[in-house]
Design a protein around this motif. Structure first.
Motif, PDB file in Angstrom:
ATOM      1  N   GLY A 174      25.264  12.529   3.261  1.00  0.00           N
ATOM      2  CA  GLY A 174      23.726  12.475   3.111  1.00  0.00           C
ATOM      3  C   GLY A 174      22.965  12.156   3.913  1.00  0.00           C
ATOM      4  O   GLY A 174      21.797  12.340   4.154  1.00  0.00           O
ATOM      5  N   SER A 175      23.539  11.161   4.940  1.00  0.00           N
ATOM      6  CA  SER A 175      22.760  10.476   6.016  1.00  0.00           C
ATOM      7  C   SER A 175      22.702  11.465   7.423  1.00  0.00           C
ATOM      8  O   SER A 175      21.981  11.321   8.087  1.00  0.00           O
ATOM      9  N   THR A 176      23.442  12.614   7.165  1.00  0.00           N
ATOM     10  CA  THR A 176      23.238  13.612   8.261  1.00  0.00           C
ATOM     11  C   THR A 176      21.948  14.218   8.300  1.00  0.00           C
ATOM     12  O   THR A 176      21.058  14.518   7.307  1.00  0.00           O
ATOM     13  N   PHE A 177      21.455  14.359   9.438  1.00  0.00           N
ATOM     14  CA  PHE A 177      20.083  15.046   9.681  1.00  0.00           C
ATOM     15  C   PHE A 177      20.394  16.310   9.953  1.00  0.00           C
ATOM     16  O   PHE A 177      21.378  16.953   9.195  1.00  0.00           O
ATOM     17  N   ASP A 178      19.789  17.100  10.834  1.00  0.00           N
ATOM     18  CA  ASP A 178      20.417  18.538  11.048  1.00  0.00           C
ATOM     19  C   ASP A 178      21.617  18.457  11.957  1.00  0.00           C
ATOM     20  O   ASP A 178      21.586  18.134  13.185  1.00  0.00           O
ATOM     21  N   ALA A 179      22.605  19.041  11.329  1.00  0.00           N
ATOM     22  CA  ALA A 179      23.857  19.027  12.002  1.00  0.00           C
ATOM     23  C   ALA A 179      24.360  20.269  12.717  1.00  0.00           C
ATOM     24  O   ALA A 179      25.285  20.251  13.650  1.00  0.00           O
ATOM     25  N   ARG A 180      23.476  21.343  12.890  1.00  0.00           N
ATOM     26  CA  ARG A 180      23.667  22.570  13.654  1.00  0.00           C
ATOM     27  C   ARG A 180      23.617  22.359  15.035  1.00  0.00           C
ATOM     28  O   ARG A 180      22.510  21.738  15.656  1.00  0.00           O
ATOM     29  N   PRO A 181      24.384  22.842  15.872  1.00  0.00           N
ATOM     30  CA  PRO A 181      24.433  22.742  17.370  1.00  0.00           C
ATOM     31  C   PRO A 181      23.335  23.717  17.667  1.00  0.00           C
ATOM     32  O   PRO A 181      23.173  24.739  17.032  1.00  0.00           O
ATOM     33  N   PRO A 182      22.645  23.411  18.764  1.00  0.00           N
ATOM     34  CA  PRO A 182      21.764  24.529  19.357  1.00  0.00           C
ATOM     35  C   PRO A 182      22.165  25.608  19.850  1.00  0.00           C
ATOM     36  O   PRO A 182      23.480  25.668  20.062  1.00  0.00           O
ATOM     37  N   PRO A 183      21.302  26.482  19.992  1.00  0.00           N
ATOM     38  CA  PRO A 183      21.978  28.227  20.340  1.00  0.00           C
ATOM     39  C   PRO A 183      22.612  27.828  21.752  1.00  0.00           C
ATOM     40  O   PRO A 183      22.110  26.941  22.519  1.00  0.00           O
ATOM     41  N   GLY A 184      23.986  28.684  22.042  1.00  0.00           N
ATOM     42  CA  GLY A 184      24.287  28.762  23.207  1.00  0.00           C
ATOM     43  C   GLY A 184      25.573  27.623  23.297  1.00  0.00           C
ATOM     44  O   GLY A 184      26.159  27.306  24.360  1.00  0.00           O
ATOM     45  N   ALA A 233      20.576  14.437   2.432  1.00  0.00           N
ATOM     46  CA  ALA A 233      20.654  13.808   1.014  1.00  0.00           C
ATOM     47  C   ALA A 233      19.767  14.758   0.138  1.00  0.00           C
ATOM     48  O   ALA A 233      20.275  14.981  -1.105  1.00  0.00           O
ATOM     49  N   ALA A 234      18.572  15.213   0.601  1.00  0.00           N
ATOM     50  CA  ALA A 234      17.707  15.809  -0.072  1.00  0.00           C
ATOM     51  C   ALA A 234      18.246  17.027  -0.628  1.00  0.00           C
ATOM     52  O   ALA A 234      17.518  17.884  -1.688  1.00  0.00           O
ATOM     53  N   LYS A 235      19.164  17.751   0.153  1.00  0.00           N
ATOM     54  CA  LYS A 235      19.704  19.029  -0.281  1.00  0.00           C
ATOM     55  C   LYS A 235      21.193  19.002  -0.728  1.00  0.00           C
ATOM     56  O   LYS A 235      21.849  20.012  -0.634  1.00  0.00           O
ATOM     57  N   ALA A 242      20.047   7.338   1.690  1.00  0.00           N
ATOM     58  CA  ALA A 242      19.160   7.877   2.903  1.00  0.00           C
ATOM     59  C   ALA A 242      17.768   7.382   2.706  1.00  0.00           C
ATOM     60  O   ALA A 242      17.402   7.220   4.292  1.00  0.00           O
ATOM     61  N   ASP A 243      17.323   6.868   1.808  1.00  0.00           N
ATOM     62  CA  ASP A 243      15.882   6.184   1.970  1.00  0.00           C
ATOM     63  C   ASP A 243      16.105   4.924   2.578  1.00  0.00           C
ATOM     64  O   ASP A 243      15.195   4.427   3.610  1.00  0.00           O
ATOM     65  N   ASP A 264       5.416  15.106   8.178  1.00  0.00           N
ATOM     66  CA  ASP A 264       5.866  16.612   7.532  1.00  0.00           C
ATOM     67  C   ASP A 264       7.285  16.444   7.150  1.00  0.00           C
ATOM     68  O   ASP A 264       7.338  16.910   6.314  1.00  0.00           O
ATOM     69  N   LEU A 265       8.226  15.682   7.793  1.00  0.00           N
ATOM     70  CA  LEU A 265       9.425  15.748   7.403  1.00  0.00           C
ATOM     71  C   LEU A 265      10.098  14.747   6.560  1.00  0.00           C
ATOM     72  O   LEU A 265      10.919  14.907   5.642  1.00  0.00           O
ATOM     73  N   HIS A 266       9.667  13.562   6.705  1.00  0.00           N
ATOM     74  CA  HIS A 266      10.136  12.616   5.800  1.00  0.00           C
ATOM     75  C   HIS A 266       9.741  12.458   4.554  1.00  0.00           C
ATOM     76  O   HIS A 266       8.445  12.567   4.385  1.00  0.00           O
ATOM     77  N   ARG A 267      10.582  12.342   3.847  1.00  0.00           N
ATOM     78  CA  ARG A 267      10.172  11.933   2.390  1.00  0.00           C
ATOM     79  C   ARG A 267      11.265  10.913   1.674  1.00  0.00           C
ATOM     80  O   ARG A 267      12.187  10.886   2.004  1.00  0.00           O
ATOM     81  N   PHE A 268      10.938  10.166   0.908  1.00  0.00           N
ATOM     82  CA  PHE A 268      11.494   9.219   0.012  1.00  0.00           C
ATOM     83  C   PHE A 268      12.179   9.982  -0.988  1.00  0.00           C
ATOM     84  O   PHE A 268      11.456  11.069  -1.797  1.00  0.00           O
ATOM     85  N   ASN A 269      13.517  10.051  -1.110  1.00  0.00           N
ATOM     86  CA  ASN A 269      14.366  11.045  -2.183  1.00  0.00           C
ATOM     87  C   ASN A 269      14.596  10.409  -3.458  1.00  0.00           C
ATOM     88  O   ASN A 269      14.968  11.243  -4.365  1.00  0.00           O
ATOM     89  N   SER A 270      14.614   9.059  -3.719  1.00  0.00           N
ATOM     90  CA  SER A 270      14.942   8.379  -4.937  1.00  0.00           C
ATOM     91  C   SER A 270      13.584   7.597  -5.339  1.00  0.00           C
ATOM     92  O   SER A 270      12.913   7.315  -4.610  1.00  0.00           O
ATOM     93  N   GLU A 271      13.627   7.482  -6.465  1.00  0.00           N
ATOM     94  CA  GLU A 271      12.636   6.678  -7.402  1.00  0.00           C
ATOM     95  C   GLU A 271      12.495   5.283  -6.605  1.00  0.00           C
ATOM     96  O   GLU A 271      11.640   4.700  -6.495  1.00  0.00           O
ATOM     97  N   LEU A 272      13.851   4.723  -6.533  1.00  0.00           N
ATOM     98  CA  LEU A 272      13.933   3.154  -6.000  1.00  0.00           C
ATOM     99  C   LEU A 272      13.437   3.453  -4.540  1.00  0.00           C
ATOM    100  O   LEU A 272      12.776   2.107  -4.346  1.00  0.00           O
ATOM    101  N   GLY A 273      13.758   4.149  -3.935  1.00  0.00           N
ATOM    102  CA  GLY A 273      13.019   4.213  -2.546  1.00  0.00           C
ATOM    103  C   GLY A 273      11.737   4.316  -2.563  1.00  0.00           C
ATOM    104  O   GLY A 273      10.974   3.791  -1.760  1.00  0.00           O
ATOM    105  N   ARG A 274      11.289   5.004  -3.387  1.00  0.00           N
ATOM    106  CA  ARG A 274       9.730   5.120  -3.232  1.00  0.00           C
ATOM    107  C   ARG A 274       9.146   3.901  -3.669  1.00  0.00           C
ATOM    108  O   ARG A 274       8.128   3.398  -3.198  1.00  0.00           O
TER     109      ARG A 274
END
Length: 341
Positions: A168-178, A195-197, A226-227, A282-292
């Motif tokens: 869940g600590s992965t950010f965007d794991a997709r490789p860039p084009p090419g 973690a959010a997904k 993740a938080d 825009d991107l960052h959110r706390f995902n758990s109530e304890l994190g918030r």
């Protein structure tokens, strides 16, 4: 590297007094968790085994990418372990109360802090949203647990939780084009933590997981982990600004850009202005109530100063003319931060 630091004795011999700040945190954590010892059979043994995993992981990261090695990463080094294991989990305990989680849960979060970034140089691979670095870190963490006396059958809840918290600590794991080379620092502004997904990923790849209490509980711990990992946004502002600079330095190193050359000027400026703004707002959110509960209010306190930092850095650069190097941008950044703290 696992062979270079195979066990606790090797870790102690290699690290020497570099272990001192870690030992201080471990001692404090054991004192904090003392009221929970009666809730778990063999609690002291559990804490001791966790502490040994953490010690070995800490030294391995220091040798790979920290102060004991030759491939220094400005952000992902042993200091990142101390940040999460120390003050961030301290804040979680203070804000939520010790009894918000069980003893095993606190142990999992401690282990996560030490093990989630063990590997940083893995070949790009995208598998169910989990990054190659994270997958390799999970596998090494499992081997460390095995080595330190944990059983994959008896302690299946811990192994499952380590799997999902690190995944869940992965950010965007997709490789860039090419198929171009990429790194986690380059992508930290392009998406939030997996973690959010994680629920959706589990629905797709682990049918029936909602009927497995271990997985259900581990998924909730993954939100908290993740938080903790992204709570640099809620550090005192100077520390938050330092963490952004370190992440920028690491990115430029991994992208093989020379900080004294013109090629780094715009990437550094973009990262420290638009990039930080986009991640923070825009991107960052706390995902758990304890994190918030633990971190949201201090993140909010940093918001206005981050806006001032971005505007101030842009203004400073505009006054001086187009920067000739990333190093010049970093100097202007430090001057701007100093005026805000």
């Amino acid at each position: 590297m696992e062979q270079a630091v195979p066990d606790l004795a090797a870790a102690r011999a290699r690290a020497g007094d570099l272990l001192d700040p870690l030992e201080a945190i471990l001692d404090r954590r054991h004192q904090q968790l003392a009221p929970l010892l009666s809730t778990h059979t063999n609690a002291r043994d559990l804490l001791a085994r966790c502490a040994n995993v953490i010690r070995i992981a800490y030294v391995r990261l220091a040798v790979r990418h920290g102060s004991l090695g030759e491939d220094f990463h400005a952000y992902h080094n042993e200091g990142h372990i101390l940040d999460i294991l120390g003050s961030r989990i301290d804040r979680l305990i203070a804000a939520s109360g010790l009894h918000a989680l069980g003893l095993v849960d606190w142990c999992v979060l401690n282990l996560f802090a030490a093990c989630h970034d063990l590997r940083q140089r893995e070949t790009s691979m995208y598998e169910a949203g989990v990054g190659a670095n994270e997958r390799a870190s999970i596998e090494e963490a499992f081997r460390l647990l095995d080595h330190c006396g944990f059983s994959r059958e008896q302690h299946a809840d811990i192994y499952t939780a380590i799997d999902l918290t690190i995944s869940g600590s992965t950010f965007d794991a997709r490789p860039p084009p090419g198929g171009a080379a990429f790194n986690a620092a380059e992508l930290v502004q392009s998406g939030g933590a997996l973690a959010a997904k994680l629920e959706q990923k589990l629905d797709k790849h682990r049918a029936g997981w909602r009927d497995d209490a271990r997985i259900v509980h581990a998924q909730k711990l993954a939100l908290i982990a993740a938080d903790l990992d992204t709570a640099n946004v809620a550090e005192p502002f100077a520390r938050f600004a330092d963490s952004a600079e370190n992440l920028c330095l690491e990115r430029e190193m991994l992208c093989q850009r020379d900080l004294d050359a013109n090629e780094s000027a715009q990437p550094v400026l973009g990262f420290l202005t638009d990039g930080q703004d986009r991640f923070f707002f825009d991107l960052h959110r706390f995902n758990s109530e304890l994190g918030r509960q633990s971190f949201a209010s201090t993140k909010d306190e940093n918001a206005a100063r981050l806006k001032s930092l971005s505007l101030g850095l842009r203004a400073r650069i505009a006054m001086r003319g187009r920067p000739e190097s990333g190093r010049q941008v970093l100097k202007a950044y430090a001057e701007t931060v100093a005026g805000l703290v």
